[in-house]
Scaffold this active site. Sequence first.
Site, mmCIF file in Angstrom:
data_model
loop_
_atom_site.group_PDB
_atom_site.id
_atom_site.type_symbol
_atom_site.label_atom_id
_atom_site.label_comp_id
_atom_site.label_asym_id
_atom_site.label_seq_id
_atom_site.Cartn_x
_atom_site.Cartn_y
_atom_site.Cartn_z
ATOM 1 N N ASP A 1 50.702 3.953 35.963
ATOM 2 C CA ASP A 1 50.829 5.417 36.004
ATOM 3 C C ASP A 1 50.433 6.037 34.672
ATOM 4 O OD1 ASP A 1 51.630 5.449 38.618
ATOM 5 O OD2 ASP A 1 53.769 5.557 38.168
ATOM 6 N N THR B 1 62.141 -4.349 46.810
ATOM 7 C CA THR B 1 62.407 -5.796 46.653
ATOM 8 C C THR B 1 61.877 -6.333 45.329
ATOM 9 O OG1 THR B 1 60.296 -6.409 47.629
ATOM 10 C CG2 THR B 1 62.150 -6.074 49.146
ATOM 11 N N ASP C 1 55.793 2.954 33.380
ATOM 12 C CA ASP C 1 54.911 2.308 34.355
ATOM 13 C C ASP C 1 53.487 2.309 33.792
ATOM 14 O OD1 ASP C 1 54.802 1.983 37.784
ATOM 15 O OD2 ASP C 1 52.964 2.163 36.594
ATOM 16 N N ARG D 1 53.986 -3.954 43.147
ATOM 17 C CA ARG D 1 55.398 -4.324 43.301
ATOM 18 C C ARG D 1 56.033 -3.459 44.368
ATOM 19 N NH1 ARG D 1 59.184 -4.803 38.173
ATOM 20 N NH2 ARG D 1 59.081 -2.551 38.246
HETATM 21 C C1 PRP Z 1 52.971 -3.408 37.225
HETATM 22 C C2 PRP Z 1 52.314 -4.243 36.146
HETATM 23 C C3 PRP Z 1 52.460 -5.641 36.701
HETATM 24 C C4 PRP Z 1 53.791 -5.572 37.402
HETATM 25 C C5 PRP Z 1 54.819 -6.257 36.549
HETATM 26 O O1 PRP Z 1 52.113 -3.236 38.296
HETATM 27 O O2 PRP Z 1 50.989 -3.883 35.902
HETATM 28 O O3 PRP Z 1 51.438 -6.016 37.575
HETATM 29 O O4 PRP Z 1 54.119 -4.184 37.555
HETATM 30 O O5 PRP Z 1 56.034 -6.315 37.185
HETATM 31 P P1 PRP Z 1 56.679 -7.695 37.670
HETATM 32 O O6 PRP Z 1 56.609 -8.636 36.511
HETATM 33 O O7 PRP Z 1 58.090 -7.303 38.003
HETATM 34 O O8 PRP Z 1 55.939 -8.185 38.868
HETATM 35 P P2 PRP Z 1 52.485 -2.326 39.554
HETATM 36 O O9 PRP Z 1 53.059 -3.159 40.651
HETATM 37 O O10 PRP Z 1 53.291 -1.146 39.106
HETATM 38 O O11 PRP Z 1 51.062 -1.893 40.082
HETATM 39 P P3 PRP Z 1 49.944 -0.967 39.392
HETATM 40 O O12 PRP Z 1 49.363 -1.733 38.240
HETATM 41 O O13 PRP Z 1 48.976 -0.774 40.489
HETATM 42 O O14 PRP Z 1 50.591 0.316 38.962
HETATM 43 N N1 URA Z 2 55.701 -2.546 35.583
HETATM 44 C C1 URA Z 2 55.468 -1.570 34.687
HETATM 45 O O1 URA Z 2 54.399 -0.958 34.696
HETATM 46 N N2 URA Z 2 56.421 -1.285 33.769
HETATM 47 C C2 URA Z 2 57.583 -1.950 33.723
HETATM 48 O O2 URA Z 2 58.421 -1.653 32.847
HETATM 49 C C3 URA Z 2 57.826 -2.953 34.677
HETATM 50 C C4 URA Z 2 56.845 -3.244 35.584
#
Ligand code: PRP
Ligand code: URA
Length: 209
Positions: free
Chosen positions: A203, A108, A200, A104
């Site tokens: 993380d 944005t 997150d 994400r």
């Molecule tokens: C997180 C999660 C989803 C996304 C959800 O991933 O694992 O993929 O956010 O958010 P959304 O519904 O608003 O798109 P992130 O982009 O943080 O990546 P990561 O798994 O690599 O930490």
């Molecule tokens: N992605 C995450 O990992 N946590 C949230 O709460 C939203 C998006």
Amino acid sequence: MQGVTVVKHPLVQHKLTIMRKKETSTAGFRRLLREISLLLCYEVTRDLELTSVEIETPLTTMMAPTLEGKKLVFASVLRAGNGLLDGMLDLVPAARVAHIGLYRDPNTLQAIEYFFKAPSDLADRLVIVVDPMLATANSAIAAVEKLKARGAVNLRYLCLLAAPEGIERFTKAQPDVPVYTAAIDERLNDHGYIVPGLGDAGDRMYGTK
Ligand code: PRP
Ligand code: URA
């Protein structure tokens, strides 16, 4: 809610509560996600079609149930999807795996793709997309669009936590894709995080940040 299953099993709810706690360690978070994924996998595969095959037991022959059709595909949305994927593969070791790299953009909240690799014959298989968090649904919608563009027609979406806003957007955008989740929380905050949520997921799984 049409097309949305909330898995209310007490073990799922108990483990999710521990995962939400801010003091839960990275190792604990990862272990719990793997454990929960077994229980969620059980629910998302509950109605798979069976057929009969003749087998020989040590005593006799019998017609015995076996899964019908081609092997499933689990499509993991990186990174956090891998936390669900591992446990699901414990239950369905023969499943094929797709990896969809999306992150994400923090400003944005759009999903940016950086990797895609999937089995070639998606059209013939049930594809279960796995990602712990459904927040704005930008990532989920992008993942499903990509899989459909590569031929997938029979999909399900499995997450751990969803925001009401994400559920609404996803079910409008992809009405043919049933959603399975362990909980639907209160709302999204101004940064697109699920509240109360668990933070997150990537993380917390990997100890980054
Ligand atoms: C997180 C999660 C989803 C996304 C959800 O991933 O694992 O993929 O956010 O958010 P959304 O519904 O608003 O798109 P992130 O982009 O943080 O990546 P990561 O798994 O690599 O930490
Ligand atoms: N992605 C995450 O990992 N946590 C949230 O709460 C939203 C998006």
